[in-house]
Write an enzyme that holds these catalytic residues in place. Structure first.
Site, mmCIF file in Angstrom:
data_model
loop_
_atom_site.group_PDB
_atom_site.id
_atom_site.type_symbol
_atom_site.label_atom_id
_atom_site.label_comp_id
_atom_site.label_asym_id
_atom_site.label_seq_id
_atom_site.Cartn_x
_atom_site.Cartn_y
_atom_site.Cartn_z
ATOM 1 N N HIS A 25 0.845 -1.199 0.000
ATOM 2 C CA HIS A 25 0.000 0.000 0.000
ATOM 3 C C HIS A 25 0.880 1.250 0.000
ATOM 4 O O HIS A 25 1.740 1.401 0.865
ATOM 5 C CB HIS A 25 -0.899 0.018 1.241
ATOM 6 C CG HIS A 25 -2.043 -0.952 1.158
ATOM 7 N ND1 HIS A 25 -3.175 -0.837 1.920
ATOM 8 C CD2 HIS A 25 -2.240 -2.040 0.379
ATOM 9 C CE1 HIS A 25 -4.017 -1.817 1.623
ATOM 10 N NE2 HIS A 25 -3.460 -2.566 0.694
ATOM 11 N N TYR A 48 -9.296 5.339 7.420
ATOM 12 C CA TYR A 48 -9.406 5.725 8.835
ATOM 13 C C TYR A 48 -10.490 6.799 8.904
ATOM 14 O O TYR A 48 -10.334 7.876 8.294
ATOM 15 C CB TYR A 48 -8.090 6.289 9.346
ATOM 16 C CG TYR A 48 -6.993 5.248 9.546
ATOM 17 C CD1 TYR A 48 -6.813 4.641 10.781
ATOM 18 C CD2 TYR A 48 -6.131 4.887 8.508
ATOM 19 C CE1 TYR A 48 -5.802 3.699 10.985
ATOM 20 C CE2 TYR A 48 -5.121 3.939 8.695
ATOM 21 C CZ TYR A 48 -4.969 3.354 9.936
ATOM 22 O OH TYR A 48 -3.973 2.426 10.129
ATOM 23 N N PRO A 50 -4.032 0.749 18.769
ATOM 24 C CA PRO A 50 -3.800 0.217 17.417
ATOM 25 C C PRO A 50 -3.904 1.231 16.282
ATOM 26 O O PRO A 50 -3.602 0.892 15.140
ATOM 27 C CB PRO A 50 -4.875 -0.865 17.281
ATOM 28 C CG PRO A 50 -5.936 -0.478 18.250
ATOM 29 C CD PRO A 50 -5.264 0.238 19.369
ATOM 30 N N LYS A 59 1.242 0.251 15.002
ATOM 31 C CA LYS A 59 2.669 0.258 15.323
ATOM 32 C C LYS A 59 3.127 -0.924 16.189
ATOM 33 O O LYS A 59 4.327 -1.160 16.327
ATOM 34 C CB LYS A 59 3.032 1.569 16.058
ATOM 35 C CG LYS A 59 2.944 2.796 15.192
ATOM 36 C CD LYS A 59 4.075 2.832 14.183
ATOM 37 C CE LYS A 59 3.855 3.836 13.097
ATOM 38 N NZ LYS A 59 4.228 3.386 11.770
ATOM 39 N N TYR A 73 3.665 7.154 9.644
ATOM 40 C CA TYR A 73 2.936 5.932 9.301
ATOM 41 C C TYR A 73 3.868 4.891 8.686
ATOM 42 O O TYR A 73 3.808 3.708 9.048
ATOM 43 C CB TYR A 73 1.774 6.246 8.335
ATOM 44 C CG TYR A 73 0.738 5.158 8.293
ATOM 45 C CD1 TYR A 73 -0.346 5.159 9.157
ATOM 46 C CD2 TYR A 73 0.856 4.096 7.395
ATOM 47 C CE1 TYR A 73 -1.299 4.154 9.132
ATOM 48 C CE2 TYR A 73 -0.089 3.077 7.362
ATOM 49 C CZ TYR A 73 -1.164 3.112 8.237
ATOM 50 O OH TYR A 73 -2.089 2.109 8.217
HETATM 51 C C1 PHB Z 1 -5.756 -4.275 10.971
HETATM 52 O O1 PHB Z 1 -5.777 -4.591 9.786
HETATM 53 O O2 PHB Z 1 -6.097 -5.062 11.843
HETATM 54 C C2 PHB Z 1 -5.320 -2.906 11.350
HETATM 55 C C3 PHB Z 1 -4.829 -2.057 10.370
HETATM 56 C C4 PHB Z 1 -4.426 -0.785 10.707
HETATM 57 C C5 PHB Z 1 -4.519 -0.364 12.006
HETATM 58 C C6 PHB Z 1 -4.986 -1.214 13.000
HETATM 59 C C7 PHB Z 1 -5.395 -2.493 12.670
HETATM 60 O O3 PHB Z 1 -4.146 0.907 12.326
#
Ligand code: PHB
Ligand code: APR
Length: 421
Positions: A98, A227, A319, A323, A411
């Site tokens: 990505h 997000y 989460p 990280k 990120y």
């Molecule tokens: C996930 O795919 O579980 C996931 C992806 C990004 C995040 C947190 C969890 O920031």
């Protein structure tokens, strides 16, 4: 005690110990690793590549370890480490690269072009479960020892030159004598809990909400992650593959997973998305559903004599930004390098600087995860003005190149060495 008399198992072991005839075994290794999650397994693999002997002791079964669903976004540093450990093949084949992600607020999506903003860096979407399986398979193929279902694991004498790990299995007490103990046993492990109380400081923030996660065999709503900041709370659209999706909703800490039918989950997710995503969302039965609390937590230091903490044993991030696994991987890189230098170059410099080196990187990631969490979630009692502040900040970030670059740089993650103090 007359032979053949029925006794509870524990009493039997205790009695045999008192009689001095408990079956015991003693083994020796260079590094005793407690915990066979991603940290312990990766450390084991990196040490094996360098010819250093290690035994892993895990309290659960291998299947249990694989049943835990966690985030799946790997930074380049983590990808490189998995390659170095010789376990990157399937990840490169099945993982999804990505180069950006979307921020959704005020009902509209805006792409953060990480690749362009960071001079060509990307992340890889590959589930932690798959990565753990690859590490387990590699360990098994190399014939290395992992003791699963080890009971009553304890760490001893790590303030001396001769540390030991003991555990019980099949009614037998086992001792592993070693040079070093690696505490890779997660947040609830025994290693951090065994550190001297007057030599450890813990920093903690518990967030007033959790994440309700659903895994489903449905195509992801978007080819990259979304997000979402919405007045109803945060949402995240993630994925494991082109046919498997992972979605999250911010929920009150008091919610129970049983309260959330699949239908209720999908309806609430739709409510938090933009019109296009709402239309495109493909729903289906959940194959996993759970609620996880959010926490920022750091232990200082991460070394206690000859015992070292790595991964979730030493720190937890919320989460938002994914990280956790990446930080665990870099702790393990610093630790394996320190052990390799110790055995091959006879220097303790890496061991001595381990804690400080890790903590600097950890605090940077902790700060980012905390900042991203507070930018995207509804905090109880903060009112509508908090939403307005967040929207204004997001508006600034997406319209300012330096603002966007700041979020992109964090990120994709810091390099392993990121300059002097
Ligand atoms: C996930 O795919 O579980 C996931 C992806 C990004 C995040 C947190 C969890 O920031
Ligand atoms: N004895 C032996 N093993 C133990 C003990 C104990 N007393 N306590 C815990 N363990 C085991 C757990 O069963 C688990 O398998 O240690 C392992 C720790 O694994 P994780 O919790 O996955 O921690 P870590 O390997 O550091 O992985 C970090 O996991 O939570 C995510 O975000 C985090 O992705 C990151 C990764």
């Amino acid at each position: 005690m007359p032979d053949g008399q029925a006794l509870p198992k524990l009493a039997f072991i205790v009695l045999r110990q008192l009689n001095g005839d408990t079956p015991m075994s003693t083994t020796r290794t260079q590094v005793a690793i407690v915990g066979a999650g991603p940290s312990g397994l990766l450390l084991g693999q990196l040490l094996h590549k360098a010819g250093i002997d290690a035994i892993i002791v895990e309290r659960q079964t291998g299947d249990y370890v694989l049943s835990r669903i966690r985030a799946g976004v790997l930074e380049q540093v983590c990808i490189d480490l998995l390659d170095e450990a010789g376990v990157g093949q399937r990840m490169h084949k099945e993982g999804l690269i990505h180069g950006g992600f979307d921020l959704l607020f005020k009902g509209k999506r805006h792409r953060i072009d990480m690749n362009q903003l960071t001079g060509g860096k990307n992340v890889m979407v590959y589930g932690q479960t798959e990565l753990t399986r690859d590490l387990m398979d590699a360990r098994q193929a190399a014939g290395l020892t992992t003791i699963y279902e080890a009971g009553n694991v304890q760490v001893h004498d790590f303030d001396s030159q001769k540390p030991r790990v003991t555990y019980e299995k099949n009614g037998q007490l086992h001792t592993i004598e070693c040079d070093f103990i690696a505490g890779c046993d997660g947040f609830h492990g025994v290693c951090r809990a065994s550190a001297p109380k007057n030599g450890i400081k813990e920093f903690e923030k518990v967030y007033p909400f959790g994440w309700l996660g659903v895994l489903s065999d449905t195509p992801p709503v978007h080819h990259e992650l979304i997000y979402a900041n919405s007045p109803r709370g945060f949402a995240l659209c993630s994925q494991r593959s082109e046919t498997r999706s992972r979605y999250y909703l911010q929920v009150p800490l008091t919610d129970k997973v049983e309260q959330w039918s699949d239908e209720a989950f999908w309806a609430e997710l739709r409510n938090r998305l933009d019109p296009e995503a709402r239309d495109k969302l493909v729903t289906g039965p959940s194959i996993e559903k759970s609620i996880a609390p959010l926490r920022s937590f750091v232990t200082e230091p991460m070394r206690f004599g000859r015992m070292f903490l790595a991964g979730d044993a030493g720190h937890i991030v919320p989460p938002t930004g994914a990280k956790g696994l990446n930080l665990a991987a870099t702790d393990v890189k610093y630790l394996s390098t320190a052990f390799i230098e110790y055995y091959q170059e006879n220097t303790e410099a890496g061991i001595d600087s381990y804690s400080e080196r890790c903590l600097r990187r950890i605090w940077r990631a902790e700060r980012f995860s905390w900042w991203f969490t507070q930018l995207m979630h509804r905090f109880p009692g903060e009112g509508e003005i908090a939403q307005k502040f967040q929207e204004a900040e997001l508006d600034y970030l997406i319209h300012s190149e330096s603002g966007s670059r700041t979020i992109a740089e964090n990120y994709v993650g810091l390099p392993l060495d990121f300059g002097d103090h």
